[in-house]
Design an enzyme around this catalytic site. Structure first.
Site, PDB file in Angstrom:
ATOM      1  CD1 TRP A 143      -3.159   1.062   1.162  1.00 28.41           C
ATOM      2  CD2 TRP A 143      -1.572   2.402   1.990  1.00 28.41           C
ATOM      3  NE1 TRP A 143      -3.743   2.263   1.476  1.00 28.41           N
ATOM      4  CE2 TRP A 143      -2.785   3.109   1.975  1.00 28.41           C
ATOM      5  CE3 TRP A 143      -0.430   3.056   2.464  1.00 28.41           C
ATOM      6  CZ2 TRP A 143      -2.906   4.430   2.422  1.00 28.41           C
ATOM      7  CZ3 TRP A 143      -0.525   4.371   2.901  1.00 28.41           C
ATOM      8  CH2 TRP A 143      -1.761   5.042   2.879  1.00 28.41           C
ATOM      9  CB  SER A 194       3.807  -3.724   2.880  1.00 24.15           C
ATOM     10  OG  SER A 194       3.363  -2.780   3.811  1.00 24.15           O
ATOM     11  CG  MET A 195      -2.485  -4.247   2.337  1.00 27.69           C
ATOM     12  SD  MET A 195      -3.488  -2.977   1.550  1.00 27.69           S
ATOM     13  CE  MET A 195      -5.107  -3.743   1.787  1.00 27.69           C
ATOM     14  CG  ASP A 230       9.619  -1.773   7.973  1.00 24.15           C
ATOM     15  OD1 ASP A 230       8.968  -0.717   8.130  1.00 24.15           O
ATOM     16  OD2 ASP A 230       9.249  -2.697   7.228  1.00 24.15           O
ATOM     17  CG  HIS A 285       7.778  -0.586   4.788  1.00 21.07           C
ATOM     18  ND1 HIS A 285       7.515  -1.793   5.409  1.00 21.07           N
ATOM     19  CD2 HIS A 285       6.707  -0.341   3.987  1.00 21.07           C
ATOM     20  CE1 HIS A 285       6.340  -2.254   5.004  1.00 21.07           C
ATOM     21  NE2 HIS A 285       5.836  -1.397   4.142  1.00 21.07           N
TER      22      HIS A 285
END
Length: 278
Positions: free
Chosen positions: A34, A100-101, A229, A258
């Site tokens: 995202w 991530s998402m 991150d 990240h």
């Protein structure tokens, strides 16, 4: 490039943009973070294709070049979209890589569809097991106040929010770990997202509890995460995911933010490609 149709919504179907390198190699499906799109995997697709894999990326509904409906942003629906993609492209023996998402779709897939079609998975800087800090999730790295601030910031100004978000995305202790041109590329992708999708998905990745999903992941698993991150902190996410999945492998990228797939692309690709050989 192609499109598949995900059959959700009362009024019309949702078309998802797909890029597929084709070929007969074992397929790898890359699920973006995202608020980006499948184009965010530009450092990975050529390397994985060169290693003999069929590489598939797609834009999550509401993002990139996919349709942008007003609904359908729960993880159950997003995981149905992923399953539709695997079915429509008739992909078997797949490695799912969720960044991530995107790690949420990977986790939820096993609760909804078991190990059907799946060879292995990678949780890359991923949001499971449960981001939000709550009384029954004290290790959750996202305080409720911070989640509310993120929602308010994006609601007020997409330009200001995404500018700061992409800076944090690629930074460790305030130091940008990519070039400004690379940050601008991510910023361009972020601005392709619909505001509705971005807000709804923000709520989904913050509030969805994957703790019951992770023990159902029974295929070979790699957890890879940057130790710097600040967006999805390792201790509250990657470390706990590794501990929750029996037999999973863990690789921590030293000094990585990240956005490790850009900042440390060569190291990240090497580790994941080694895993894909198993």
């Amino acid at each position: 490039m192609a499109e598949i149709t995900a059959h959700h919504g009362l009024f019309k179907d949702t078309n998802l943009h797909v890029d597929d390198t084709g070929g007969s190699g074992r397929p790898v499906v890359l699920i973006h973070g995202w608020p980006l799109s499948g184009e965010s995997w530009s450092n990975q697709v050529p390397a994985f294709e060169a290693a003999g894999h069929r590489v598939v990326t797609y834009d999550r509904r509401g993002f990139g070049r996919s349709d942008k409906p007003h609904s359908g942003y729960t993880y159950d629906t997003l995981t149905e979209d992923l399953h539709t993609l695997l079915t429509e492209l008739d992909l078997d023996d797949v490695t799912l890589v969720g960044f991530s998402m995107g790690g949420g779709e990977v986790a939820r897939y096993f609760s909804k569809y078991g190990t059907e079609r799946i060879h292995s998975v990678v949780f890359a800087s991923a949001v499971p097991p449960y981001l939000l800090h709550t009384d029954d999730n004290p290790e959750g790295p996202l305080p409720k106040e911070q989640a509310a601030e993120m929602t308010a910031g994006l609601t007020k100004s997409e330009d200001d929010f995404y500018d700061q978000f992409t800076t944090d995305f690629f930074s460790v202790d305030g130091e940008l770990k990519v070039t400004e041109a690379q940050r601008q590329e991510a910023l361009t992708l972020a601005h392709q997202a619909s505001k509705t999708a971005a807000l709804e998905c923000m709520a989904a990745f913050a509030n969805t509890d994957f703790r019951e999903d992770l023990p159902k992941v029974t295929v070979p698993t790699l957890v890879i995460h940057g130790d710097g991150d600040g967006t999805v902190p390792f201790a509250g996410s990657g470390k706990r995911t590794h501990e929750a999945i029996a037999g999973s492998e863990l690789y921590v990228v030293e000094g990585a933010p990240h956005g490790v797939t850009v900042s440390h692309a060569d190291e990240w690709n090497r580790v994941v490609l080694e895993f894909l050989q198993k």
